[in-house]
Every structure is written in structure tokens, then in C-alpha cells.
Write a protein that holds these residues in place. Structure first.
Motif, short mmCIF file in Angstrom:
data_model
loop_
_atom_site.label_atom_id
_atom_site.label_comp_id
_atom_site.label_asym_id
_atom_site.label_seq_id
_atom_site.Cartn_x
_atom_site.Cartn_y
_atom_site.Cartn_z
N ARG A 48 0.82 -1.20 0.00
CA ARG A 48 0.00 0.00 0.00
C ARG A 48 0.86 1.25 0.00
NH1 ARG A 48 -2.50 3.81 -0.34
NH2 ARG A 48 -4.30 4.62 0.78
N ALA A 49 1.98 1.20 0.75
CA ALA A 49 2.84 2.38 0.83
C ALA A 49 3.44 2.71 -0.53
CB ALA A 49 3.95 2.15 1.85
N ASN A 50 3.53 1.71 -1.41
CA ASN A 50 4.12 1.98 -2.71
C ASN A 50 3.25 2.89 -3.55
OD1 ASN A 50 6.17 1.65 -4.61
ND2 ASN A 50 4.99 0.13 -5.71
N SER A 51 1.96 2.98 -3.19
CA SER A 51 1.09 3.86 -3.96
C SER A 51 1.19 5.30 -3.47
CB SER A 51 -0.36 3.38 -3.90
OG SER A 51 -0.72 3.18 -2.56
N ILE A 52 1.91 5.51 -2.36
CA ILE A 52 2.12 6.89 -1.90
C ILE A 52 3.62 7.11 -1.75
CG2 ILE A 52 -0.02 7.60 -0.82
CD1 ILE A 52 1.03 6.28 1.76
N PRO A 53 4.33 7.02 -2.86
CA PRO A 53 5.78 7.14 -2.75
C PRO A 53 6.21 8.54 -2.36
CG PRO A 53 5.13 7.12 -5.04
CD PRO A 53 3.89 6.91 -4.26
N ASN A 96 13.01 13.73 5.10
CA ASN A 96 13.91 13.13 4.12
C ASN A 96 14.76 12.00 4.66
OD1 ASN A 96 13.19 14.46 1.92
ND2 ASN A 96 14.85 15.95 1.94
N MET A 97 14.37 11.44 5.80
CA MET A 97 15.20 10.36 6.33
C MET A 97 14.83 9.02 5.75
SD MET A 97 16.26 11.11 10.19
CE MET A 97 14.71 11.30 10.96
N LEU A 98 13.55 8.86 5.42
CA LEU A 98 13.11 7.61 4.81
C LEU A 98 12.59 7.93 3.42
CD1 LEU A 98 11.10 5.72 7.53
CD2 LEU A 98 13.35 5.19 6.66
N ILE A 99 12.74 6.98 2.51
CA ILE A 99 12.16 7.16 1.19
C ILE A 99 11.43 5.89 0.81
CG2 ILE A 99 14.33 6.45 0.12
CD1 ILE A 99 13.57 8.22 -2.25
N VAL A 100 10.22 6.07 0.33
CA VAL A 100 9.48 4.92 -0.18
C VAL A 100 9.38 5.08 -1.68
CG1 VAL A 100 7.25 3.77 -0.25
CG2 VAL A 100 8.17 4.56 1.92
N ASP A 101 10.07 4.22 -2.42
CA ASP A 101 9.93 4.20 -3.87
C ASP A 101 9.91 2.73 -4.30
OD1 ASP A 101 12.50 3.44 -3.34
OD2 ASP A 101 13.46 4.99 -4.54
N LEU A 124 12.86 -12.47 15.01
CA LEU A 124 12.66 -12.48 13.57
C LEU A 124 11.94 -11.21 13.12
CD1 LEU A 124 11.54 -16.06 12.42
CD2 LEU A 124 13.54 -14.80 11.73
N LEU A 125 10.89 -10.86 13.86
CA LEU A 125 10.14 -9.67 13.50
C LEU A 125 11.02 -8.44 13.55
CD1 LEU A 125 6.84 -10.57 15.27
CD2 LEU A 125 7.00 -9.92 12.89
N PHE A 126 11.82 -8.33 14.64
CA PHE A 126 12.67 -7.15 14.76
C PHE A 126 13.72 -7.10 13.67
CE2 PHE A 126 10.41 -5.91 18.18
CZ PHE A 126 10.65 -6.52 19.40
N SER A 127 14.27 -8.28 13.35
CA SER A 127 15.30 -8.29 12.32
C SER A 127 14.73 -7.83 10.99
CB SER A 127 15.89 -9.69 12.19
OG SER A 127 16.96 -9.68 11.30
N VAL A 128 13.52 -8.33 10.67
CA VAL A 128 12.91 -7.92 9.40
C VAL A 128 12.59 -6.43 9.44
CG1 VAL A 128 10.97 -8.29 7.86
CG2 VAL A 128 12.02 -10.22 8.97
N THR A 129 12.20 -5.92 10.62
CA THR A 129 11.96 -4.48 10.74
C THR A 129 13.22 -3.70 10.38
OG1 THR A 129 10.52 -4.99 12.60
CG2 THR A 129 11.14 -2.69 12.29
N GLY A 130 14.33 -4.13 10.98
CA GLY A 130 15.58 -3.45 10.67
C GLY A 130 15.88 -3.50 9.18
N GLN A 131 15.63 -4.64 8.57
CA GLN A 131 15.91 -4.76 7.13
C GLN A 131 15.00 -3.86 6.32
OE1 GLN A 131 15.77 -8.98 6.33
NE2 GLN A 131 16.93 -9.30 8.21
N CYS A 132 13.74 -3.73 6.73
CA CYS A 132 12.85 -2.84 6.00
C CYS A 132 13.32 -1.39 6.11
CB CYS A 132 11.42 -2.95 6.53
SG CYS A 132 10.60 -4.46 6.04
N ILE A 133 13.80 -1.03 7.31
CA ILE A 133 14.31 0.33 7.47
C ILE A 133 15.52 0.54 6.57
CG2 ILE A 133 15.37 1.95 9.08
CD1 ILE A 133 13.67 0.87 11.23
N MET A 134 16.38 -0.49 6.49
CA MET A 134 17.53 -0.38 5.59
C MET A 134 17.09 -0.15 4.16
SD MET A 134 19.78 -3.53 7.04
CE MET A 134 21.09 -3.61 5.87
N ALA A 135 16.04 -0.89 3.76
CA ALA A 135 15.60 -0.78 2.37
C ALA A 135 15.05 0.61 2.08
CB ALA A 135 14.53 -1.84 2.08
N ALA A 136 14.41 1.21 3.10
CA ALA A 136 13.75 2.49 2.85
C ALA A 136 14.57 3.67 3.29
CB ALA A 136 12.40 2.51 3.57
N ALA A 137 15.80 3.44 3.72
CA ALA A 137 16.58 4.54 4.28
C ALA A 137 17.08 5.47 3.20
CB ALA A 137 17.76 3.99 5.06
#
Lengths: 488, 515
Positions: free
Chosen positions: A60-65, A71-76, A115-128
Motif C-alpha cells: 500500500r505504501a508503494n502507492s504513496i511514494p 527526508n530520512m526515509l524514502i518509499v519508492d 525475527l520480526l525485529f530483524s525484518v523491521t531493521g531490514q525494511c528500514i535499511m531498504a527504505a533509508a
């Protein structure tokens, strides 16, 4: 300049996947004492619900890039691709872990929360979008993974793996932080786009040396995380020592996220000095492929062999990074998706087969599995063929696209040596096929238990994904190609 | 859904159906495989239709649909005179292989026939693919079932042979992949017809060094497959250790993938590089012919002898291709078919002997013609065909190749003809040691003559050997037409060394030297 410190609602929407997963992780840990006998099913259900909700939120977030939180996070498209990838890895890891944890009597809330926290960290990495966020995401993911690697605390190998991973990982992160400090000192900003703009403005050529040093230091940190040479030595020991489902998770999720930040930092911030870091990445890619492939030839332990194969595959993705063109980014993205699926599948079979205390992790223990459990072995054969790079599997198209990117960037020698490497690699994957199909069932195979529902789902999902990516790659490739244009 | 697509995908459908058949009912699986492969063969006979009364050189039954958007990859298949007969050879040999394995295979029957049909899918696809990516896909797909066929149902050293076969072939293929990608970057397309016309009319410009390297990359991949000396070392192991059906498919069809690739891709796309290298390539081919024959002569193992004879015979094919003459091309393609039939039959007959005596060593045989005269007769016809006796098929192919070679350099045909003589040596000697003489007591009791199933396998092949040797005009015209299309653009302006030029010259009197 006074930044606007009140985030808008849309900022929270863009961060929703991470919020969901963090809340769910905390919830699992808090709720554990209140649960009765069916603890494990509750944990699995909560974490799966959380992951699926996060997946939906990410899509869903991809539809509001756009950028969030000053400017700390970017969703694209790029961020969404990797978020969906790591969350899917998380889902498959949860599914694959349940039977293993039951056999080891080690099912606890912390496992799923980590596991949940690790994936959270990875998502933040992806969107940083800036370096401090990258560091935060990296640390969240890594610390959770360090603990997971040493999860079975009575097992000596787990302890060794966790200790090595923690010490070396922290050391590498220190390099990363030092590089971030250099870049901040040089350019006055930690935002990726600002760094690039600074280096492109005329008059700043004298700072190129400092910027290159910073790039080199950050390269050390990232190369460690993706297990690229010459910083790959931790990987075989940690992958072998950690519990099999954790290795399954580690080989796919954190590696993908680390490549995501690697690509974003080096293709956005450091692109102006590409000619300076390209030789390093080139040599690292070549060395990684050679070390990974040749070391795997002599392994007898299947976890260690798959660890070296992971190193080799990281080498292939490094080839795409070395190409530093847009098609290289798309190729790396596609390959990481295909690689995650085939690696998860392979480790899922290892998880299923290894039994209590991971007694059966030698390659020769798999003897005759093709006749005793044809479905398991058949799906494992699909993963092995994909790892080799036989056409009609995702692994082949991924390699094809990566080497196409390399040839586009005129890295002819790297492409030739890389492809010859993958021919050499076929030997050790074939060895597993030989053992499974061309030998009589041994004592380990005869006593194998039937597939649990979790592992079955994981195997079938990974196999179908691998085949779909191989036969109809356009589905993912188009998205990867449009997203790669945004990383600049 | 053209007939060609049907022929390509029916084996895949049969493979999937076999996967869901119950594995305990071996009889059902065998019968289904036989019916399916025979049906595919009959359907493939319909492909001859466009060529029935005329021999178009152009491509027929073409399908060109986009598959992957970017990079632009199409599912582009077509048929022409060369691939027509190779496809029919494949579909003919698959039911024969099913029959050969009828009682021979008793373990894991379901998987065996499944792999056989998957192999057929890959092989037919290779001969029809006109998009380089698709060609590579089919090329690699055919490796996997063959690897399993050798590795699971083979003889003692099967694992070593299977792995060696896979790795050796794959190493060559990845070089071809690099060349394919490079060619895509230069040409902007994977489509063979577009690349070929682009190269020929000059719109795709490659420097001569690029042409040479691309030619060599493709050439190495195909040369490993052919196999050309000195890249042939995987062949004897793979042939000997494979089960009979595996050997037949390997020798008769898979090796032709290499020669087909040379003729279809290497030579037309990079004619200058091909001409520059033709000197040493022909030398290697001739060395292969003579070396293969000499080594075959000293083999104690029957299958290994036939394997080395394959190396020798396929040297003729490569020789024919690199003469760049119409006769050479025609002979090469025809020899591909001939070798498929006669060597396939040889492997089948050796398999019959093995099923009776359970040994591949020549020393354990002797005097087989006394208890099994019909088997001996059939073996004699096959053996004579393999030697190149006129009226049997190999003679036509070998003659055309020698003619083509003579038109370029006469000494080439002198050396190549040595191979013909040597093949007579080892084959006749093999026949004498196995079939003539006095049989031992033990052998006479275990050597029943041909049964009905074995007749059904071998009689069509014998009939084909005779038919191809006498009524060659049933087969050659489509081949010639396609070869003429390949040869046309690359033949202009070359020197021909011809001794006897005038066709109406009085015998021996008029010799004209043309330069």
C-alpha cells in the motif's frame, strides 16, 4: 534551518510495515506468560499475521511514494521491492522454523520476536534515505540476527557462531560508522542525494580523496554484511554453526537488505566517484566468486557447502554492482529475489532433514533421499538446478541478466570468468544430486520423518517462485527495471 | 497452434503425464510411453508436408511470439530442410528407445521414461529454435535428463561419466552464453534471422577480432558437443556407462546438436572467421577421423569401440561443413542422419548382446552367429552401413563429404579416406571376433535369437539404412535447398582448386586446372 519536526500522517503510513512488526514483536514477548500450552501455534499465528499485515502495508505504501520524516526515509519502487522481499523471507522463515523448534524444545517468544525485529531493521535499511538511518536499520537487523545465531544456548556451535558473528559484525559496523563520519565531515550532510549533489558541484574536487576514503571504509562494512571477499571468512562458520532455520533466514533476508543499502549508497551518493570504487568492487566480485566456488568443492557438510555457495552468489551480485549501470541495479534486484527463494528452499530441506541436534548435516547423509521422499528430493533438485543456473529456473535468468549488465558496462573479462565460475560450481551442486538419486538410501534417509506442513509450504512456495521467475521473469523484471531508474 | 509447436510440446505433455502415473504400475508406464512417443513420431511425419512436392529452402511453420519484454526475447521456432530430418530422427528414435528399454530397465521405471520424454522435448526444441535465448534454454535443458539417465541407470562408472559429461558440456555452453549476450549488445536482438541478415548486409558491424572471438566462443561450445578432437574425452565414458537407450539418444541425436550448431550458427554468421580457421579445424577433423578409427581398433569393450567410431564418423561431418562447398554441406547433413541411424542401430545391437550375455567385453563373445543367425545378419548389415558400403546410407554421406573436400584440397580427401579404410578394419575385425568362430557351450545356451520386440526395433532402422542408401532423393532435396541458402551469401568470390572441371571430359584425357 528549522526542520518540521511534526511528522505528517502520510509519514506514518509509509512507516507502517515497520510499526506493525515492532508492535507485534513486543506483543509476542509481553503476551507469552499469558499463553497456555499452545504457545507455539500462537507465536506462529501472531507473527504470520503481523508479517502479512506488514506486507500489505508495504504494498500500500508503494502507492504513496515519497520521502518521510524530514527526508530520512524514502518509499519508492526500490524500497518496496526489498521490503516485500525481506518480509516474504520472514514469512517463509517462520513457516520453516516451527517443526525444528518443536523438535529442539526451543520454541519461545523471543525467537519470533527477534525475527520480526530483524525484518523491521531490514525494511528500514531498504527504505533509508540517509546514512544514519542506514546504520540504525543495519544495527537493528544485525543485533537481532546475532542473538538468533546463538539461539540454542546450550549448543557449542551456536555459541561460537554467535560470538564470531557479533564480534566481527560489530567491527565491520565500526568501519561503516567511521566512513559515515568521514562523509559527514567532507560533505556536511548524511543524506544520500545531498552527498551526491555536493560531490557534483564544481569546486569540490579536492575533497574527492576524503570521499573515496569514506567510500572504501563503507565498502568494508557493507562487504562484510554481504559476505564478499575479502571479508567473507565469517560466513561459513556462522552459517554452519547457527541453527538451520536461522541460517535459512540469514542467508536470504539480511543479505538482500545489505545489498539494497550497498546499491543505494554507492549508486546514489558515490556515483560521481564511480571510477574510483569500481576496481575494488570488480576485484572483490571476482575474488568472491572464485573463493566461494572453489572452497565449496571440497566441503562435506551441507550447511558449510551452502554457505560457500551463498558467498559465491554474493559474488555474482557484486558483478552487477561493479557494472554500476541501471540495468545492473535491476539485475541485482531480480537476482536477489531468485537467490532468496532458491536458498530458502535449499536450507528448508536441510532444516527438515537434520533432525534433533542437527545430527545429519553431512552431504552423504542425504543418500537415496530421491527414492525415499521423492517430493522433497524433487523440490531440492529444482533448487539445486536453479543454483547451478539451468534455464527455466530463476537462477539462470538472474545470472543471465547480471552478466548482460556486466557486458553492457564492457566488463567482458568479469563476465567470462564469472560464467566459467558458475560452470565450476555445477560440480558441487551435482554432487548433492548424485547422492540423492544415484545412491541407495542410508541409515539417515531411512529414518527421515514426513514433511511438516510448515516446511511443505515453504518448499512449494519457493519452488513455484523459482520456476515462475525462470519461465516468466517479466513479472518481476519489469518492476525491477522501473524501480532501478529511481536509484540515481 | 502449428504442427511444429505440437511436435515440440507433446513430449513435455507426455513427461508431465508420466509424472502423475502411479509408480508401481511399470507396465502401464511403459505402454503409455510407447504409445505417446509413437504418436509423436506419427505427428512429426506431418512436418514433411511442405516439402512433399517441392523443396523450399526457406523456413516453414514459423512461430514468433514475444516471451520476455526486456531484454526482448521471443519464442521463435521454425523448420527448414536441415532441421526437418533431425527432428524426425529424434521422434523416430524415442519410441525405439522406449522399446529398447522395455525389459532392460526394471528400477525406477517411471522416472526413466519421464526423463526420456523430457530429453526428447529438449532435443526437438534445439533443432527448431531461432531465438538465441530460446536455443540456449533448450540446449541446457537437454543436459539435465541425460545426466540423470547416465547417472542412475548406467553401468559401474556412471557417476563419474555423468558428472564429466555435464561439466564438460556446460563449460562450453557458458562461453556460448557470453557470446550470445555480446551479440545481443551489438545487434539489439536475440533473433537469429534478424542478426544473420544484419551481419550479411552490414548493418551490424563487428570488427574482425570480435568476429573471430565470437566464432571461437560458439565453436568451442559446439566442438565439445560434436565432439571434435581433442575435446572428445567425455564421449567414450558417457557412451559406455550409459544405459542402451541413453547411448542411442546421446550418439544419434545429442551429438548432432553440435554439428547442427556449427552449420546453422557458426558458419553463416561468421564466415570470414570460419574461413580463417578452417585450416586448423579441418586438420582437427581429419585427425579425429584417423585417431578415432585407430583407437577404436584396439578397444576391448564393444561400446567403447562404437563410441570411438562415432568420433571418427563425426569428423567427416565437421570436414564436410568446413569445405564450404554445396557437396560438403549436403554430405555433412546427410551424414548426421546416417550416423544417427547406423550408430544408433549399433548401440542397440550391442545392447541386445549385453542383455543376453551381461558383458560388453569382446573377449566374452565368439561364434554368436551359430546360435543367433538372424541377430548376426542384422549386425552385419548395420556394420556394413557404418563402414560405408554402397547401397547403404553412410556411403552417400561420406562420398559427398569426400567430394567436397577434394574440391578444395585433394589431400584432405586422401587423409579422410584413410578413415574409411580403417573403419572397415575395426568393424570387420569386431564382427569376426564376436560372431564368427566356434561358440562356447555356455554362450550357445544364453544366446536366443531376436524376439518380436527386437525385430520391431531393428527392422525399421535396417529399412531406413537401405532406403537412405538407395533412394537418397527422398531425403536430400530439402537439405540441399537449405544448404544452398546458407552457402549462397558466403560462397561468393572464393578460390576453388579443382582438378577435373569439365563434367563432359573424356575419361582421363582432359584435365583442366581452374584457378
Amino acid at each position: 534551518m528549522l526542520a518540521n519536526y511534526i511528522p505528517a500522517a502520510v509519514d506514518y503510513l509509509r512507516l507502517l510495515p515497520e510499526i506493525i512488526m515492532t508492535v507485534a514483536g513486543t506483543l509476542i514477548m509481553v503476551v507469552e506468560p499469558a499463553l497456555g500450552e499452545n504457545k507455539r501455534t500462537a507465536f506462529t499465528s501472531i507473527s504470520l499475521i503481523a508479517f502479512f499485515a506488514a506486507l500489505a502495508a508495504a504494498v500500500r505504501a508503494n502507492s504513496i511514494p515519497g520521502t518521510s520524516f524530514s527526508n530520512m526515509l524514502i518509499v519508492d519502487g526500490f524500497a518496496t521491492f526489498f521490503r516485500v522481499l525481506v518480509i516474504s523471507v520472514g514469512i517463509l522463515s517462520v513457516l520453516a522454523s516451527s517443526q525444528y523448534l518443536r523438535i529442539e524444545h526451543a520454541a519461545s517468544a523471543e525467537y519470533y520476536a527477534l525475527l520480526l525485529f530483524s525484518v523491521t531493521g531490514q525494511c528500514i535499511m531498504a527504505a533509508a534515505n540517509e546514512l544514519i538511518m542506514i546504520f540504525i536499520g543495519l544495527e537493528i537487523s544485525s543485533i537481532a540476527t546475532y542473538i538468533l545465531a546463538g539461539y540454542l544456548r546450550d549448543d557449542k556451535r551456536n555459541n561460537e557462531a554467535a560470538l564470531k558473528y557479533f564480534l566481527l559484525g560489530s567491527f565491520a559496523t565500526a568501519f561503516l560508522l567511521y566512513g559515515i563520519a568521514f562523509i559527514y565531515g567532507t560533505t556536511g550532510s548524511t543524506n544520500l542525494a545531498d552527498i551526491r549533489n555536493y560531490m557534483l558541484t564544481p569546486g569540490t574536487e579536492s575533497n574527492v580523496i576524503l570521499a573515496s576514503t569514506a567510500a572504501a571504509l563503507m565498502f568494508v562494512g557493507f562487504a562484510f554484511k554481504v559476505s564478499a571477499a575479502p571479508f567473507q571468512i565469517w560466513a561459513p562458520d556462522v552459517y554452519q554453526g547457527a541453527p538451520a532455520p536461522v541460517t535459512l533466514f540469514m542467508s536470504a533476508g539480511p543479505k538482500a537488505a545489505a545489498f539494497a543499502v550497498f546499491l543505494r549508497v554507492f549508486m546514489t551518493a558515490f556515483l560521481p566517484i564511480a571510477t574510483r570504487w569500481e576496481p575494488f568492487v570488480w576485484s572483490s566480485a571476482l575474488l568472491t566468486m572464485i573463493i566461494g566456488n572453489f572452497a565449496a568443492l571440497t566441503q562435506t557438510n551441507i550447511k558449510r557447502m551452502l554457505a560457500y555457495s551463498s558467498i559465491a552468489h554474493a559474488g555474482y551480485v557484486m558483478v552487477a554492482v561493479a557494472a554500476h549501470n541501471q540495468i545492473g541495479i535491476a539485475a541485482a534486484m531480480f537476482y536477489l529475489a531468485a537467490y532468496a527463494l532458491m536458498n530458502i528452499g535449499a536450507f528448508a530441506v536441510v532444516t527438515h532433514f537434520s533432525r534433533k541436534g542437527e545430527a545429519y548435516v553431512k552431504i552423504e547423509d542425504l543418500a537415496g533421499l530421491g527414492w525415499k521422499q521423492p517430493v522433497t528430493a524433487g523440490l531440492f533438485a529444482i533448487f539445486l538446478l536453479s543454483l547451478i543456473g539451468v534455464p527455466l529456473t530463476g537462477g539462470f535468468f538472474g545470472k543471465f541478466y547480471i552478466f548482460k549488465a556486466a557486458l553492457d558496462a564492457n566488463l567482458v573479462w568479469l563476465a567470462v570468468l564469472g560464467l566459467l565460475n558458475s560452470a565450476v560450481a555445477a560440480y558441487y551442486y551435482l554432487r548433492v544430486l548424485v547422492v540423492m538419486y544415484m545412491q541407495e538410501p542410508g541409515q539417515a534417509t531411512v529414518s527421515v520423518q514426513p514433511l511438516s506442513p510448515g516446511i511443505t509450504t515453504t518448499l512449494w512456495a519457493s519452488a513455484l517462485g523459482t520456476l515462475i521467475l525462470g519461465i516468466f521473469p517479466s513479472i518481476l523484471l519489469n518492476f525491477a527495471q522501473t524501480s532501478s531508474a529511481l536509484v540515481k | 497452434m502449428t504442427l511444429l509447436n505440437t511436435v515440440i510440446f507433446l513430449p513435455l505433455l507426455a513427461f508431465l503425464i508420466i509424472l502423475v502415473l502411479p509408480k508401481d504400475n511399470a507396465g502401464l508406464i511403459r505402454r503409455f510411453s510407447l504409445v505417446a512417443s509413437a504418436a509423436i513420431f506419427l505427428v512429426s511425419l506431418g512436418l514433411i508436408g511442405p516439402y512433399w512436392f517441392q523443396s523450399p529452402g526457406k523456413f516453414v511453420l514459423e512461430t514468433d511470439v514475444p516471451w520476455i519484454a526486456s531484454p526482448s526475447i521471443h519464442y521463435h521456432v521454425a523448420l527448414d530442410g536441415i532441421s526437418l530430418w533431425l527432428v524426425i530422427l529424434t521422434t523416430l528414435l524415442t519410441p525405439i528407445c522406449v522399446l529398447v528399454s522395455w525389459s532392460y530397465i526394471d528400477k525406477y521405471v517411471k522416472q526413466f521414461f519421464a526423463f526420456l520424454l523430457l530429453l526428447e522435448f529438449g532435443l526437438v526444441g534445439v533443432f527448431c529454435a531461432f531465438d538465441f535465448f530460446l536455443f540456449y534454454v533448450f540446449w541446457e535443458i537437454s543436459l539435465v535428463p541425460m545426466y540423470f539417465l547416465i547417472g542412475i541407470w548406467g553401468h559401474e562408472r556412471r557417476i563419474y561419466s555423468a558428472v564429466k559429461f555435464f561439466l564438460y558440456t556446460m563449460a562450453g555452453s557458458v562461453l556460448m552464453l557470453v557470446a550470445i549476450i555480446y551479440l545481443y549488445n551489438a545487434a539489439g536482438t536475440f533473433d537469429y534471422t534478424r542478426i544473420l541478415s544484419g551481419l550479411q548486409n552490414g548493418s551490424i558491424a563487428l570488427s574482425s577480432q570480435e568476429q573471430l572471438l565470437l566464432f571461437l566462443a560458439f565453436f568451442i561450445a559446439f566442438a565439445i558437443k560434436v565432439p571434435l578432437f581433442p575435446l572428445h574425452t567425455w564421449l567414450p565414458d558417457a557412451h559406455v556407462e550409459a544405459p542402451t537407450a541413453g547411448s542411442v539418444m546421446l550418439a544419434s541425436v545429442m551429438l548432432k546438436m553440435g554439428t547442427y550448431g556449427l552449420l546453422r550458427f557458426c558458419v553463416p554468421m561468421f564466415p570470414n572467421a570460419a574461413r580463417t580457421c578452417s585450416g586448423w579445424i579441418v586438420t582437427l577433423a581429419i585427425i579425429g577421423i584417423v585417431y578415432g578409427a585407430l583407437v577404436a581398433m584396439v578397444q576391448p569393450n564393444m561400446k567403447k569401440l562404437v563410441a570411438y567410431s562415432s568420433v571418427s564418423h563425426l569428423g567427416f561431418v565437421v570436414l564436410g561443413i568446413f569445405t564450404f562447398t554445396q557437396q560438403g554441406f549436403d554430405g555433412a547433413v546427410y551424414q548426421m542422419l546416417n550416423h544417427g541411424i547406423s550408430t544408433g542401430a549399433l548401440f542397440i545391437l550391442v545392447g541386445f548382446l549385453y542383455e543376453r550375455r551381461h558383458s560388453l567385453e569382446i573377449a566374452s563373445y565368439g561364434g554368436v552367429s551359430t546360435p543367433a543367425p538372424r541377430l548376426s545378419t542384422v549386425f552385419m548389415i548395420t556394420m556394413l552401413a557404418s563402414i560405408g558400403l554402397p547401397m547403404l546410407n553412410n556411403f552417400i554421406g561420406e562420398y559427398l563429404v569426400l567430394q567436397g573436400a577434394a574440391m578444395v584440397y585433394f589431400r584432405w580427401s586422401v587423409f579422410a579416406a584413410l578413415g574409411v579404410i580403417l573403419s572397415a578394419c575395426y568393424m570387420l575385425w569386431l564382427y569376426q571376433r564376436v560372431f564368427f568362430g566356434k561358440p562356447s557351450e555356455e554362450l550357445s545356451h544364453h544366446m536366443p535369437d531376436l524376439n518380436f520386440r527386437e525385430y520391431a526395433i531393428i527392422v525399421p532402422l535396417i529399412a531406413l539404412m537401405l532406403w537412405m542408401g538407395t533412394f537418397t532423393q527422398s531425403f536430400i532435396p530439402p537439405i540441399s535447398a537449405s544448404n544452398a541458402l546458407i552457402l549462397g551469401p558466403i560462397d561468393a568470390g572464393r578460390d576453388i582448386h579443382v582438378r577435373n572441371l569439365q563434367p563432359h571430359a573424356v575419361a582421363g584425357k582432359e584435365l583442366a586446372n581452374a584457378r
